[in-house]
Enzyme design. Structure first.
Site, PDB file in Angstrom:
ATOM      1  N   ASN A   1       0.833  -1.215   0.000  1.00  0.00           N
ATOM      2  CA  ASN A   1       0.000   0.000   0.000  1.00  0.00           C
ATOM      3  C   ASN A   1       0.866   1.263   0.000  1.00  0.00           C
ATOM      4  OD1 ASN A   1       0.994   0.041   2.575  1.00  0.00           O
ATOM      5  ND2 ASN A   1      -0.972  -0.149   3.620  1.00  0.00           N
TER       6      ASN A   1
ATOM      7  N   HIS B   1       3.428   1.857   2.002  1.00  0.00           N
ATOM      8  CA  HIS B   1       3.987   2.287   3.295  1.00  0.00           C
ATOM      9  C   HIS B   1       5.497   2.088   3.334  1.00  0.00           C
ATOM     10  CE1 HIS B   1       3.298  -1.953   5.043  1.00  0.00           C
ATOM     11  NE2 HIS B   1       4.560  -1.723   5.321  1.00  0.00           N
TER      12      HIS B   1
ATOM     13  N   GLU C   1       1.874   4.188   7.645  1.00  0.00           N
ATOM     14  CA  GLU C   1       0.754   3.705   6.853  1.00  0.00           C
ATOM     15  C   GLU C   1       0.072   4.859   6.110  1.00  0.00           C
ATOM     16  OE1 GLU C   1       0.193   0.671   6.411  1.00  0.00           O
ATOM     17  OE2 GLU C   1       0.220  -0.545   8.240  1.00  0.00           O
TER      18      GLU C   1
END
Ligand code: GLP
Length: 243
Positions: A136, A138, A143
């Site tokens: 994603n 990160h 995050e």
């Protein structure tokens, strides 16, 4: 940004090991920012091989790791401290006192993070920060949606990261829900950054990070603004970047 596209994971690992070796040879007292995850394992292996051949000396090197799970003791199979021992530190001549990983068992994780920032500052900052990247986007455990201006801090892991890291634990329930991580601000303060990416499942993240807007939704996109980033990625990870 410098980009090296390699044939496969092995070649990516070798290229990254070359860059890290050059850093240590040119500055034997380097402060290295190190990463865990499956991505850098091959690089550590290569560095160990060169160390064993007598080509590298880590005796004056200092290290600071990106992150650690909250609640895992340093000897836990899946703690990042243990990962670093098993995959790298136990095989080279680094002084154990010069290796830093946040303490997963710290009674006060926020206080531990503040102390960690001090450790980094006292070492004079990071010369070369190694990074992997989550699917994603990160980096460390920053995050999507985390603020860009933080140094080391405690984070709640997202469902997708818990899912992705579950493969290392005997069950999904055992994956810690929180971690301590160097923040985006800490990462951006490093003098040089080496981002390693491998595999098709990271291709969307690479595309979003380097061809999309700089946004906390894609934490790695901030790297577009760093003056000295080297991306070492295999063909599969680069497969969605325009030629
Ligand atoms: C974890 C780590 C990150 C790492 C990421 C990708 O969440 N905290 O530092 O970059 O996973 O891991 P892998 O290299 O196994 O794909």
């Amino acid at each position: 940004m410098k980009i090296y596209v390699t044939e496969d994971y092995q070649a990516m690992s070798r290229k990254a090991a070359n860059i890290l070796s050059a850093q240590v040879i040119l500055k034997p007292t380097s402060v290295l920012g190190l990463a865990t995850g499956s991505t850098p394992v091959g690089m550590y292996k290569q560095l160990i091989t060169w160390y064993e051949k007598g080509d590298l000396d880590f005796s004056q090197v200092k290290t600071v790791n990106l992150d650690e799970y909250v609640g895992l003791e340093p000897t836990h199979e899946q703690s990042y401290r243990r990962f670093m021992q098993v995959n790298f530190f136990d095989h080279i001549n680094i002084n154990p006192a010069n290796t830093n990983v946040p303490d997963g068992l710290a009674a006060d994780p926020a206080g531990e993070c503040a102390w960690y920032n001090e450790v980094i500052r006292k070492m004079g900052g990071v010369d070369l920060q190694v990074l992997g990247m989550g699917r994603n986007g990160h980096i460390g455990f920053n995050e999507p949606g985390n603020a860009f201006e933080l140094e080391t801090h405690v984070v709640d892991l997202t469902e997708s990261t818990i899912e992705a890291n579950a493969r290392f634990f005997s069950s999904r329930d055992e994956v810690p829900r929180q971690a301590m991580t160097m923040g985006i601000k800490s990462i951006m303060m490093a003098r040089k950054i080496l981002l390693m990416v491998s595999g098709e499942d990271k291709a969307d993240a690479v595309k979003a990070a380097f061809t999309g807007p700089v946004t906390p939704q894609v934490p790695a996109s901030i790297l577009q603004l760093h003056p000295y980033v080297t991306l070492v990625a295999d063909k599969a990870a680069m497969s969605k970047m325009e030629a």
